[in-house]
Design a protein around this motif. Structure first.
Motif, short mmCIF file in Angstrom:
data_model
loop_
_atom_site.label_atom_id
_atom_site.label_comp_id
_atom_site.label_asym_id
_atom_site.label_seq_id
_atom_site.Cartn_x
_atom_site.Cartn_y
_atom_site.Cartn_z
N HIS A 1 -1.90 -9.24 28.14
CA HIS A 1 -3.00 -8.29 28.37
C HIS A 1 -4.15 -8.95 29.11
N ILE A 2 -4.38 -10.23 28.83
CA ILE A 2 -5.44 -10.93 29.54
C ILE A 2 -5.09 -10.99 31.03
N ARG A 3 -3.84 -11.33 31.29
CA ARG A 3 -3.37 -11.45 32.67
C ARG A 3 -3.45 -10.12 33.39
N GLU A 4 -2.98 -9.10 32.73
CA GLU A 4 -2.89 -7.80 33.40
C GLU A 4 -4.17 -6.98 33.28
N GLU A 5 -5.13 -7.54 32.58
CA GLU A 5 -6.42 -6.86 32.41
C GLU A 5 -6.24 -5.45 31.86
N THR A 6 -5.58 -5.39 30.70
CA THR A 6 -5.42 -4.10 30.04
C THR A 6 -5.94 -4.21 28.61
N HIS A 7 -6.38 -3.07 28.10
CA HIS A 7 -6.93 -3.06 26.75
C HIS A 7 -5.86 -2.75 25.71
N ASP A 8 -5.95 -3.44 24.60
CA ASP A 8 -5.20 -3.06 23.40
C ASP A 8 -5.86 -3.79 22.25
N THR A 9 -5.63 -3.29 21.03
CA THR A 9 -6.20 -3.97 19.86
C THR A 9 -5.07 -4.61 19.07
N PHE A 10 -5.23 -5.91 18.80
CA PHE A 10 -4.21 -6.65 18.04
C PHE A 10 -4.74 -6.97 16.66
N LEU A 11 -3.90 -6.79 15.66
CA LEU A 11 -4.26 -7.26 14.34
C LEU A 11 -3.46 -8.53 14.09
N LEU A 12 -4.15 -9.66 14.00
CA LEU A 12 -3.48 -10.93 13.75
C LEU A 12 -3.56 -11.23 12.26
N LYS B 1 0.85 2.18 11.88
CA LYS B 1 1.07 3.39 12.65
C LYS B 1 1.21 3.12 14.15
N GLY B 2 1.01 1.84 14.52
CA GLY B 2 1.15 1.50 15.93
C GLY B 2 -0.12 1.70 16.74
N VAL B 3 -1.21 2.03 16.08
CA VAL B 3 -2.48 2.18 16.81
C VAL B 3 -2.97 0.78 17.23
N TYR B 4 -2.76 -0.20 16.35
CA TYR B 4 -3.01 -1.60 16.70
C TYR B 4 -1.65 -2.29 16.81
N GLN B 5 -1.60 -3.38 17.57
CA GLN B 5 -0.38 -4.18 17.63
C GLN B 5 -0.46 -5.25 16.55
N LYS C 1 -4.49 7.28 -1.75
CA LYS C 1 -3.96 8.60 -1.45
C LYS C 1 -4.22 9.54 -2.63
N ALA C 2 -3.93 9.04 -3.83
CA ALA C 2 -4.09 9.86 -5.03
C ALA C 2 -5.54 10.31 -5.20
N PHE C 3 -6.46 9.42 -4.93
CA PHE C 3 -7.87 9.77 -5.15
C PHE C 3 -8.58 10.21 -3.87
N GLN C 4 -7.80 10.32 -2.79
CA GLN C 4 -8.37 10.76 -1.51
C GLN C 4 -9.55 9.89 -1.06
N TYR C 5 -9.22 8.66 -0.77
CA TYR C 5 -10.21 7.74 -0.21
C TYR C 5 -9.69 7.17 1.10
N PRO C 6 -10.55 6.55 1.91
CA PRO C 6 -10.08 5.93 3.15
C PRO C 6 -8.95 4.94 2.83
N GLU D 1 -7.75 -0.20 6.17
CA GLU D 1 -7.90 0.63 7.35
C GLU D 1 -7.15 0.02 8.54
N SER D 2 -7.40 -1.26 8.79
CA SER D 2 -6.80 -1.91 9.96
C SER D 2 -5.29 -2.04 9.80
N TYR D 3 -4.86 -2.44 8.61
CA TYR D 3 -3.43 -2.64 8.42
C TYR D 3 -2.69 -1.31 8.54
N ALA D 4 -3.30 -0.25 8.03
CA ALA D 4 -2.67 1.06 8.15
C ALA D 4 -2.56 1.46 9.62
N ARG D 5 -3.59 1.15 10.40
CA ARG D 5 -3.52 1.47 11.83
C ARG D 5 -2.42 0.66 12.52
#
Ligand SMILES: Nc1ncnc2c1ncn2[C@@H]1O[C@H](COP(=O)(O)OP(=O)(O)OP(=O)(O)O)[C@@H](O)[C@H]1O
Ligand SMILES: [Zn+2]
Ligand SMILES: [Zn+2]
Length: 802
Positions: A279-290, A437-441, A697-702, A430-434
């Motif tokens: 992504h650095i080389r190709e100058e494209t955006h994405d979010t990575f979770l390391l 779901k493939g929102v973050y790599q 999920k049970a208590f409806q929280y983020p 929040e981040s791990y769930a994303r």
């Protein structure tokens, strides 16, 4: 384009818009968008940001811009756009957001002064006060004890006017530089010409024969063991010259860092970095979770990715939590990139911060490492943004504007087409769930770089200790382990998880607890001063000798402050040398670093401290980690309490046995079966994630829903409830079916600084117009806010529910 659109420095919702000003002839050429200006606003002059230029205005009588504060814009176009977005997103004022993006010193200060407008005589008091002067600063009036009424009348009559002077706080640092005025060979002759007794002068000139280059006067005085008067004597003789030179305050000596080179990456590191490099080389955006366990070499991945960005001619922003901006952390970045790094954190003086900011602004560095607000670094060619320890709460600002640095990072990453890396051993749900779901790599590092095992964690049930008659804060097991550790010549880290605990004062006879008279919270005992203090409003009083309720003299302090633990510890293991690290011992600038250096130099056996010791520390001799009260955070009224407990236990365990020596972790708890304690002791993030997601999920929280928290406060109880009630009703009427509006409920701290606090919580999945709606509702209270001391705050992403 002779009209400027200006956001003025008046943080009021009714003024949260641009105002048009005429650009006078003399500024036509130089005025640019992003500059700060001085403009007349009502009766005074204030600071503002130019956000646009235009030809037309719907007003015909425009005032003129009075002055320009900057030579080059302090906010880039990108930052102006970002500011607008962020203000809308967090329901903040534009001016507040723009100021949050800049170092403190660029905030203007206003000075009020009184100006005499008449030659006629003033009332006697005022005449004496002016004492022949035309201007007097307002503070002088306040000190003079003249009746305000008199002044008011003189102002009404037009005899005196109030002038607001905008003063910028910028100070630049200058040094005095000395250099020879004549050629080195002529210096030799001059030395011979000097009288014999002028020995010091001769020595100094001799120095310049070998070193003719300019030198900082201070350094010269030290180096040549000379004095300013000697230098001056030679200046007077025309042999030396001195001049002033502007310098940056650099809190770090860049030459003091041993240079490091890129390490050969492990297989896992290579796999993690490959898509980032692409992504650095190709100058494209994405979010990575390391997601990498402690000691898995995340930092090395950051460093090598940044190297690519630098080679590409671009810039890097690295955020680290305030607390881990330790010398160790700075060394790793300066060691690799030298003076190409600016460092920004709250430990710097405001002058130092300003200078670091200017190095970024002038593009003299390509890397900034800093705490939350470094996310606004005025770079224009960003090639990567990294957030280390992304789960840290300190990335959320708990003050206007209530933004999360992660959101800003991703927004800027899109603007600049560059990757954003979120790194952690314990990512937020929040981040791990994303990532799931493939929102973050997702990139995962499961092994420590030296393949050493994660240290074994033993859970000690403190209830068993009580049954066995051990009433101290230290279990028998922990005591034994500390002794063994010390006798092996190794070191231990002890964590007191203090949140939720403190040293409160209670009467043993009647159970009365001393509370703050202004807040609904127990007062904290401070041993040094033998006083009780409130941590919310800074109220304090002496420690009472008898109970104010029942007059018993059995009033005592309870709880487990670090100070008390330290005392217990030294009683229990007298030979142990202890360094205590908490808010009290680290208040002074530099003390944090000093204590850590002492510990690194093995001047102590035990490092005892609060949360601040849990992160980022890497000491090879630490083989034992003890957690004194693992569950003290579990019972807070916060749906994230399990997550925070899991994170803290994992982080602190990661401090042990990072190098050759094997590590051991002992966790003391009253709830040994709690899943966050059990799973943290097995380093089982995945199961923890799954468990915790079920609960959420049970208590409806983020992350299953979004939350918005509206807090209302007022000195009068009923007014606070009523206003909240009205907000709740207005919300309910206008939100979708699936949205839940809760309240009015008293805040967990129901009274603070003599104000009653109520809250309303909105839980929603999809509510695209919520921000507009809340803004509209709050506008209805404008009058009450202005005149009646009502306070409403909105947090669109609450982390502190208190
Ligand atoms: N490829 C490598 N080869 C050898 N050593 C490495 C390598 N990568 C990192 N290290 C070393 O491993 C140690 C741990 O790495 P680092 O501190 O980067 O881990 P981390 O994941 O950031 O840890 P934490 O989350 O605990 O701060 C450091 O001493 C580092 O110099
Ligand atoms: Zn009592
Ligand atoms: Zn208080």
């Amino acid at each position: 384009m002779n009209i400027a659109k200006v956001i003025v420095d008046v943080p009021a919702s009714s003024i949260n818009q641009t105002f048009d000003y005429k650009i006078p002839e003399r500024f036509q050429e130089i005025l640019n968008v992003g500059m700060r200006v001085i403009v007349p606003f009502g009766p005074r002059k204030i600071m503002g940001f130019v956000v646009g230029r235009t030809d037309e205005s719907s007003f015909d009588k425009l005032k003129e811009i009075s002055d320009i504060l900057d030579i080059t814009p302090v906010l880039t176009d990108e930052l102006l756009g970002l500011g607008k977005w962020l203000a809308d997103e967090t329901l903040s004022m534009y001016i507040t957001v723009f100021q949050a993006m800049l170092p403190q010193v660029l905030k203007a200060q206003y000075r009020k002064e009184l100006v005499r407008m008449t030659e006629d005589s003033l009332p006697e008091d005022l005449e004496n006060f002016f004492a022949g002067r035309d201007f007097v600063v307002y503070e002088e009036f306040e000190a003079a004890k003249i009746s305000f009424y008199q002044l008011q009348k003189a102002i009404q009559d037009g005899d005196i006017s109030v002038n607001y002077q905008v003063k910028s706080k910028i100070t630049k640092k200058h040094i005095t530089v000395v250099e020879p005025r004549i050629e080195p060979h002529s210096l030799e002759e001059e030395i011979l010409d000097l009288p014999k007794i002028a020995k010091k002068q001769k020595e100094l000139l001799a120095y310049f024969i070998d070193h003719p280059e300019p030198i900082d006067q201070k350094i010269l005085v030290q180096k040549c063991n000379t004095s300013k008067s000697t230098i001056k004597a030679l200046v007077d003789k025309g042999l030396l010259v001195t001049f002033k030179q502007e310098v940056y305050r650099n809190p770090y000596d860049d030459n003091a860092y041993a240079r490091t080179v890129a390490l050969e990456l492990t297989e896992q590191q290579q796999e993690a970095i490959a898509p980032i490099k692409q992504h650095i080389r190709e100058e494209t955006h994405d979010t990575f979770l390391l997601h990498g366990v402690t000691g898995s070499g995340k930092t090395e991945v950051y460093l090598q990715a940044i190297q690519d960005v630098i080679d590409n001619g671009k810039e890097a922003i690295v955020l680290v939590p305030e607390i881990s901006l330790t010398p160790q952390m700075v060394r790793r970045f300066k060691g690799r990139f030298g003076s190409n790094v600016a460092v920004m954190h709250s430990g710097l003086s405001s002058g130092e911060k300003y200078d670091e900011w200017r190095r970024i602004h002038r593009k003299e560095v390509q890397v900034v490492v800093g705490a939350r607000s470094a996310i606004f670094a005025p770079f224009e060619k960003i090639g990567i943004i990294i957030i280390d320890e992304e789960h840290e709460n300190s990335y959320k600002q708990e003050d206007q504007p209530r933004y999360h640095a992660r959101d800003v990072a991703i927004y800027r990453g899109r603007n600049h087409n560059c990757p954003v890396i979120l790194g952690s051993a314990t990512p937020t749900l929040e981040s791990y769930a994303r990532a799931q779901k493939g929102v973050y790599q997702l990139a995962t590092l499961t092994k420590r770089t030296n393949n050493s095992e994660m240290p074994d964690v033993e859970i000690v049930d403190m209830r068993d200790e009580l049954h066995a008659g051990n009433r101290s804060m230290f279990s028998r097991k922990l005591k034994e382990s500390i002794e063994a550790c010390i006798s092996r010549g190794e070191q231990a880290v002890l964590l007191l998880n203090r949140r939720g605990y403190s040293t409160f004062v209670m009467c043993r006879d009647c159970g009365h607890v001393k509370e703050c008279p202004h807040c609904d919270i127990a007062l904290t005992y401070h041993k040094n001063s033998n006083r009780l203090k409130c941590h919310y409003c800074s109220y304090e009083e002496p420690m009472p000798k008898i109970c104010p309720e029942c007059n018993s003299d059995l009033i005592r302090f309870f709880g487990t402050g670090t100070q008390r633990i330290e005392e217990n510890l030294t009683q229990l293991i007298p030979e142990a040398r202890v360094i205590r690290m908490d808010v009290d011992t680290t208040r002074r600038k530099g003390s944090h670093e000093k204590l850590l250096t002492q510990f690194a130099n093995k001047e102590a056996d035990i490092l005892l401290g609060t949360q601040m010791i849990a992160k980022g520390l890497d000491f090879e001799n630490v083989t034992l980690v003890g957690v004194l009260t693992a569950d003290s955070m579990l019972h807070l009224p916060d749906f994230r309490s399990s997550e925070k407990t899991f994170q803290l236990l994992t982080q602190v365990s990661g401090r042990a046995g990072r190098h050759e020596l094997p590590g051991e972790v002992i966790v003391q708890t009253y709830t040994p079966d709690h899943y966050s304690i059990q799973l943290a002791s097995n380093y089982d993030y995945t199961t923890f994630f799954q468990n915790e997601m079920r609960t959420r999920k049970a208590f409806q929280y983020p992350p299953y829903v979004f939350l918005s928290l509206i807090t209302v406060s007022h000195p009068n109880h009923v007014s606070a409830v009523q206003a909240t009630q009205k907000i709740v009703q207005l919300l309910m009427k206008n939100v979708g079916e699936d949205t839940v509006v809760l309240g009015p409920t008293p805040s967990p701290i129901a009274r603070m600084k003599d104000r009653y606090r109520y809250q309303c919580m909105v839980k929603y999945k999809n509510e695209p117009n919520l921000r507009t709606l809340i803004r509209k509702i709050i506008r209805q209270f404008d009058e009450e806010v202005r005149k009646n001391d009502l306070l409403i705050t909105v947090d669109m992403q609450p982390y502190q529910l208190m």
